[in-house]
Scaffold this motif. Structure first.
Motif, short mmCIF file in Angstrom:
data_model
loop_
_atom_site.label_atom_id
_atom_site.label_comp_id
_atom_site.label_asym_id
_atom_site.label_seq_id
_atom_site.Cartn_x
_atom_site.Cartn_y
_atom_site.Cartn_z
N ASP A 255 15.54 -4.11 2.74
CA ASP A 255 15.98 -5.35 2.10
C ASP A 255 17.43 -5.21 1.64
O ASP A 255 18.04 -4.14 1.79
CB ASP A 255 15.06 -5.72 0.92
N ARG B 93 18.76 -5.04 -1.35
CA ARG B 93 18.98 -4.03 -2.40
C ARG B 93 19.30 -2.67 -1.79
O ARG B 93 20.14 -1.92 -2.27
CB ARG B 93 17.74 -3.95 -3.30
N VAL C 78 14.82 -7.98 -7.93
CA VAL C 78 15.40 -7.18 -6.83
C VAL C 78 16.92 -7.40 -6.73
O VAL C 78 17.63 -6.58 -6.15
CB VAL C 78 14.66 -7.50 -5.50
N GLY D 139 15.03 -2.63 -8.84
CA GLY D 139 14.42 -3.73 -8.11
C GLY D 139 13.04 -4.09 -8.62
O GLY D 139 12.81 -4.18 -9.84
N VAL D 140 12.10 -4.26 -7.69
CA VAL D 140 10.76 -4.77 -8.07
C VAL D 140 9.96 -3.77 -8.90
O VAL D 140 8.96 -4.15 -9.52
CB VAL D 140 9.92 -5.19 -6.84
#
Ligand code: NAI
Ligand code: 15L
Length: 272
Positions: free
Chosen positions: A175, A177, A253, A259-260
């Motif tokens: 992703d 990030r 994120v 992030g998550v």
């Protein structure tokens, strides 16, 4: 290629993602590479030996470490989980590893720490080796414990540890990030070479990232190691832009370095 050759290098967590990616590549660093995990490791090559070990078993960890002169410690719980799971592998397991290292006079260890030690810092803040922990979960807390344990065994017993706050070490970023956190496995291998070649290592914090265009971390304090990552996540940017929409600017994120992971609850084992 490493300048010095170790006698016997122990790699824990060798059945995991990073372990499998570096297995063949650490061969030139030692006469014998001892691979360890609690999961299947396949057949040993000529220069390899295999020792199955559960990290929370103190006696087994002593046996695993005996006869080695250095360790790349990848073994452990590698994502957020319930406390008992994190504690067994990353707290008890790491204590067992450092105690065995003290008893068997291990000189150098690479400790696979994580960006989740500093996961609650905003992506807008540049961090360096002096930045205090700001973990984003129990997993991050366990890695902060590991960093403190490494520091203790350095100050008290002289065991040198490269504390590597690994970003995201996968074949490619998943992703946007990870355009900042991505670490190519070959750059990780060259860092292992540098830490074993250094005449003095000490107990530095090193951010494990490739030569990415997006930078959240400053490694200038470990310039003495001479580590120069060669890869960059930049080649994946277009592919990510085409594959997925950029996350909303207020999403975890996009906001936090971890992030998550900042969104995970405290996970509890459900009673039967
Ligand atoms: P992984 O989960 O694929 O591999 C970890 C290995 O450790 C597994 O093979 C597992 O069987 C073993 N293990 C876990 N608990 C154990 C125990 N109690 N006793 C014996 N073996 C045990 O993880 P990965 O991605 O290969 O990461 C390796 C290390 O690097 C981990 O310590 C992880 O926390 C750290 N790290 C990895 C990052 C990444 O991007 N892959 C990022 C930051 C840190
Ligand atoms: C980690 O610490 C994990 O071990 C890995 O699976 C990824 O989640 C990585 O961090 C990351 O932040 O991308």
């Amino acid at each position: 290629m490493a300048k010095k050759k170790l006698n016997r290098l122990l790699v824990t967590g060798a059945a995991g993602g990073i372990g499998q990616a570096i297995r063949g590549k650490v061969a030139p660093m030692a006469d014998i590479v001892r691979l360890s995990d609690r999961e299947a490791l396949g057949a040993a090559a000529e220069h390899e030996e295999i020792v199955y070990c559960e990290l929370k078993d103190k006696a087994a960890v002593e046996g695993m470490v005996e006869g080695c002169d250095a360790i790349v410690h990848l073994g452990g719980q590698s994502v957020e989980a319930d406390w008992e799971t994190v504690r067994d592998s990353n707290i008890e397991g790491l204590y067992n590893l450092y105690e065995a290292s003290r008893k068997h006079k291990i000189a150098r260890i690479l400790f696979a720490s994580s960006n989740h030690v500093i996961g609650y810092y905003p992506q807008t803040q540049l961090l360096d080796a002096q930045t205090p922990p700001r973990p984003d979960g129990l997993y991050g807390v366990s890695k902060a414990f590991g960093e403190a344990l490494a520091s203790l065994y350095h100050d008290k017993f002289g065991i040198e540890t490269a504390i590597v706050r690994i970003g995201s070490c996968f074949p490619e970023p998943f992703d946007h990030r990870m355009l900042a956190t991505w670490l190519h496995a070959d750059d990780f291998v060259s860092l292992i070479e540098c830490m074993f070649d250094a005449s003095r290592l000490g107990c530095p914090v090193i951010y494990g990232m490739s030569d990415n265009d997006v930078v959240w971390w400053d490694n200038s304090q470990v310039a003495y190691l001479g580590w120069k990552p060669k890869h960059s996540s930049a080649i994946f940017k277009q592919m990510l832009d085409e594959k997925m929409a950029r996350p909303h600017k207020d999403a975890a994120v996009s906001v936090y370095q971890g992030g998550v992971f900042t969104e995970h609850p405290i996970m509890e084992i459900k009673p039967d």
